[in-house]
Design an enzyme around this catalytic site. Sequence first.
Site, PDB file in Angstrom:
ATOM      1  N   ILE A  98       0.861  -1.200   0.000  1.00  0.00           N
ATOM      2  CA  ILE A  98       0.000   0.000   0.000  1.00  0.00           C
ATOM      3  C   ILE A  98       0.894   1.246   0.000  1.00  0.00           C
ATOM      4  O   ILE A  98       0.685   2.183  -0.768  1.00  0.00           O
ATOM      5  CB  ILE A  98      -0.942   0.025   1.228  1.00  0.00           C
ATOM      6  N   GLN A 111       2.360   1.863  -3.419  1.00  0.00           N
ATOM      7  CA  GLN A 111       1.347   2.397  -4.343  1.00  0.00           C
ATOM      8  C   GLN A 111       1.042   3.863  -4.020  1.00  0.00           C
ATOM      9  O   GLN A 111       0.864   4.692  -4.916  1.00  0.00           O
ATOM     10  CB  GLN A 111       0.076   1.539  -4.253  1.00  0.00           C
ATOM     11  N   GLU A 112       1.007   4.187  -2.738  1.00  0.00           N
ATOM     12  CA  GLU A 112       0.631   5.541  -2.334  1.00  0.00           C
ATOM     13  C   GLU A 112       1.734   6.568  -2.605  1.00  0.00           C
ATOM     14  O   GLU A 112       1.460   7.669  -3.060  1.00  0.00           O
ATOM     15  CB  GLU A 112       0.273   5.564  -0.842  1.00  0.00           C
ATOM     16  N   SER A 113       2.966   6.225  -2.264  1.00  0.00           N
ATOM     17  CA  SER A 113       4.008   7.264  -2.280  1.00  0.00           C
ATOM     18  C   SER A 113       5.344   6.816  -2.853  1.00  0.00           C
ATOM     19  O   SER A 113       6.306   7.569  -2.797  1.00  0.00           O
ATOM     20  CB  SER A 113       4.253   7.718  -0.840  1.00  0.00           C
TER      21      SER A 113
END
Length: 491
Positions: free
Chosen positions: A317, A320-322
Amino acid sequence: MFAKHALCLKRIAWIMATVIFLLLQGCEEPEEAPPVQPTTLERIQKEGVLRVITRNSPATYFQDRNGDTGFEYELVKRFATELGLKLQIETADNLDDLFNRLNSKDGPDLAAAGLTPSPSRQDNVNTSHPYLDVVPQVIYRNGTRRPTKADDLIGKRIMVLKSSSQAEQLAALKAQKPELSYEESDQVEVADLLKMVDEGQIDLTLVDSNELAMNQVYYPNVRVAFDLGDTQSLAWMTGKQEDGTLMKAINSFLDKAKQDNTLQQLKERYYGHVDVLGYVGAYTFAQHLQQRLPLYEKHFRKAAQQRNLDWRLLAAIGYQESLWQPDATSKTGVRGLMMLTNDTAQAMGVANRLDPLQSIEGGARYFNQIRNQLPESIKEPDRTWFALATYNIGAAHIIDARKMAEAEGLNPNRWLDVKRMLPRLSQKQWYSKTRYGYARGGETVHFVQNVRRYYDILTWVTQPQMEGSQLAKSGMHLPGVTEKQPEEQEL
Ligand code: GLU
């Protein structure tokens, strides 16, 4: 007179006794027939175990957080379950070993190993109906001249798996172009071949597209030069001694798996997200895996362990986010490694979103909360995918999408079904009829696919059996994971 009569009776009785004796003789059981040999399927059913031989590769069979997994494993497991059998997996050292064992007297019952039926194999094995289409691809190293046709293979250092379908293809090519030379090795797997191309130890290799798809991410420099030949279909194989009863069961299972979506589901699970990264993404990911993740790995592990989550899911996650950047900021105001909104950060007790530790803690707490709040009717693994979707789009829109699935006669507890509905949330004809209205559902589908892809990669790289393997030695592993992590066992 009386004596005469008695004599007559006596004679009749004697004759009758003789007749009865003879009749009984005639009725006597014939000599015992030799016992009927059980069929292959009967024997397997009696033993209660289906023995399957495979290759240890990300496209076939490997260990992950929950134990055994892989496309072939999952498919063959379903077959065993359908027959009410226990599954016993054996891994082959190389393809020759696989075929030798398959044809040996007490060998495995079938091979499920990403195998391509080929002319020379036909004489030695029986082949099932096809279950996955692949295309053999020539692989070269980025930065070198890209071969585009068979002639370009001449003069190159080429290595393929010994006795593979690719070796057979090259042999056929060599018959036409005697200058062609190549090496076959029984000491390597597909991952090793790709690594050798990546590092420039060989110029080219040939692998099936599904193998490349699963491995590409570790080798930032490998590129597809061209497809060598047409699409081929992978098949399961049995030894020649198999009498056909097992193959009949295999074929009806595979036919059914095609019809009832089992195959589609597995393809979606293992290959549905392979296009997500592309070459540039694969290269970048491989770099970040080495340079960024080590800085945050222990935070992910700690946050996950406290909530009984898998740290690799949290890390996925975060990527994917940063892209694992603690100071990431978006135009919409979400910030930090886990890209939390202001509201979420506050609700999760995060004071400073740019502090990676706090961000990971907050993200883990938020994800866990979402997952726990999902309806009981959604079971794992779908539950995790639903939680990811909710993390991205919010619970309200997921409620809408599930309702929409139900109205379409689909299963609202199945991610594959709800995933199909999500893009509709951005189309007026659909969202105008929902309770919570417009949402960029298509993006959520991508979000979940991406996270799953990263999660798969992290899972594969951190699997215990990678320790000491070629891949691990190459440095394409996460620092720290080659030492046994105690919490690993509990995940
Ligand atoms: N499909 C290949 C074969 O049957 C093995 C896997 C690969 O090289 O991609 O020999």
